[in-house]
Design a protein around this motif. Structure first.
Motif, mmCIF file in Angstrom:
data_model
loop_
_atom_site.group_PDB
_atom_site.id
_atom_site.type_symbol
_atom_site.label_atom_id
_atom_site.label_comp_id
_atom_site.label_asym_id
_atom_site.label_seq_id
_atom_site.Cartn_x
_atom_site.Cartn_y
_atom_site.Cartn_z
ATOM 1 N N UNK A 80 -7.583 5.822 0.046
ATOM 2 C CA UNK A 80 -7.082 4.477 -0.127
ATOM 3 C C UNK A 80 -5.462 4.518 -0.268
ATOM 4 N N UNK A 81 -5.151 3.413 0.410
ATOM 5 C CA UNK A 81 -3.727 3.352 0.423
ATOM 6 C C UNK A 81 -3.218 2.866 -1.160
ATOM 7 N N UNK A 82 -1.903 3.669 -1.369
ATOM 8 C CA UNK A 82 -1.287 3.278 -2.644
ATOM 9 C C UNK A 82 0.031 2.426 -2.148
ATOM 10 N N UNK A 83 0.055 1.303 -2.741
ATOM 11 C CA UNK A 83 1.538 0.500 -2.429
ATOM 12 C C UNK A 83 2.570 0.981 -2.807
ATOM 13 N N UNK A 84 2.642 1.867 -3.757
ATOM 14 C CA UNK A 84 3.902 2.357 -4.215
ATOM 15 C C UNK A 84 4.438 3.631 -3.551
ATOM 16 N N UNK A 85 3.436 4.831 -3.527
ATOM 17 C CA UNK A 85 3.969 5.932 -2.728
ATOM 18 C C UNK A 85 3.473 5.794 -1.474
ATOM 19 N N UNK A 86 2.697 4.999 -0.645
ATOM 20 C CA UNK A 86 2.379 4.833 0.516
ATOM 21 C C UNK A 86 3.070 3.769 1.366
ATOM 22 N N UNK A 87 3.979 3.072 0.742
ATOM 23 C CA UNK A 87 4.468 1.813 1.325
ATOM 24 C C UNK A 87 4.969 2.023 2.548
ATOM 25 N N UNK A 88 5.393 3.121 3.318
ATOM 26 C CA UNK A 88 6.046 3.381 4.560
ATOM 27 C C UNK A 88 4.938 4.161 5.555
#
Length: 348
Positions: A80-88
């Motif tokens: 799952x994508x994490x909007x905080x740690x994976x934003x880029x």
């Protein structure tokens, strides 16, 4: 020596392998389109899940992801994508809705990681309903592996050596879409590989066919098309080739003791195995709603697979819905129906 020269000339002129079948590599066709690439970390392929999915639909997507991971001995995993740690980070946004807000009527995905997404995310359309791809786990898996970089086996340039096709059986309203067009040889890597009739990328023969007909049958009447919600050995070997971290795994043959639903002996006008074809109106609505869209090509999902069923995951296992709760980022790259893999793929 003269025989060797003739073989070399044949391969150069036709692009078709002249190697004996026993020497052909058993793997599915790979992407060679430079607009797409492999995922940098196959053990953490990031995805975001639209909150429009209900619990059952989310669990079915989770089940398909886990099956791919299991078939690949966990060398490929979806996270799952994490909007905080994976934003880029590059990722897949899975949704039943187009960026316009319109509910999609068919499924589509980019064939691999879209190079130009630059962390923005790339859209994967996965929708239920008559024209969707969520009624069978095999169909969901087929969309997912397309996003990993596999190309549709039934569209290889040497397809006609292995499948007999029946263009006249295409639904009348879809005749102009050239559904059985094969790839340009520059788009995929297929030479020196055995054609894989069991590949999960080959849709049901009744897909887009008139009632009680099929679009293709194996030329070898003793062979049948795949119908399991499993990666074939060829699919697995192709992914091993694409992702070096998978090179040490052993690809298992799910068809070793399986009984296949045969379409090889089906008359071109006899009842076809599997579900009824998608309604013409649903398909045309999807194509027409996106006419004139620009950007990189998508892969249309091939549904109504013979003999496959959808099953939900165990309640003991964490579901996609729980794992992908943070899905608020917007604006994934979407280019619906421009260069459809199954229907409208432009020549390179």
């Amino acid at each position: 020596m003269e025989a060797v020269k003739l073989i070399v000339a044949f391969v150069c002129l036709t692009g078709v392998s002249a190697l004996p079948s026993a020497r052909l590599e058993k793997r599915a066709a790979l992407n060679r389109d430079t607009r797409y690439d492999v995922w940098a970390n196959p053990q953490r392929i990031l995805f975001r899940l639209d909150t429009n999915y209900n619990g059952t639909e989310a669990a079915d997507i989770d089940d398909a992801m886990n099956q791919i991971s299991s078939d690949m001995s966990s060398c490929i995993r979806f996270s799952p994508f994490n909007v905080v740690t994976d934003s880029r980070e590059d990722h897949i946004f899975i949704s039943p809705v187009l960026n316009s807000g319109v509910l999609a009527t068919s499924c589509s995905t980019f064939p691999g990681r879209l190079v130009r997404q630059n962390g923005q995310g790339q859209k994967m359309i996965m929708t239920a309903g008559p024209g969707g791809c969520m009624s069978a786990k095999r169909d969901i898996m087929a969309v997912l592996v397309s996003a990993l970089g596999l190309r549709n086996e039934h569209k290889r340039p040497d397809r006609d050596d292995f499948l007999q096709t029946f263009p006249s059986n295409i639904l009348p309203d879809l005749q102009s879409l050239n559904l059985l067009r094969i790839y340009n040889a520059s788009q995929i890597e297929f030479r020196s590989t055995a054609f894989d009739l069991l590949s999960i990328t080959i849709p049901s023969a009744s897909r887009f066919a008139r009632a009680n007909t099929v679009l293709y049958t194996p030329r070898d009447a003793t062979r049948t098309l795949g119908n399991l919600a499993r990666l074939s050995v060829g699919d697995c070997n192709a992914l091993r080739r694409m992702y070096p971290t998978c090179s040490s795994i052993t690809c298992r043959n799910p068809y070793a003791n399986a009984t296949l639903a045969s379409v090889a002996s089906t008359s071109t006008n006899a009842p076809a195995s599997g579900n009824a074809p998608t309604s013409t109106s649903a398909i045309l609505e999807a194509v027409q709603s996106a006419a004139g869209a620009s950007g990189s090509g998508l892969v249309i999902a091939n549904t109504n697979t013979v003999g496959a069923t959808t099953t939900s995951t165990s309640t003991a296992r964490t579901t996609v819905a729980a794992r992908a709760a943070t899905t608020t980022q917007s604006g994934p790259v979407e280019s619906p129906f421009d260069g459809l893999e199954f229907a409208l793929r432009p020549q390179a």
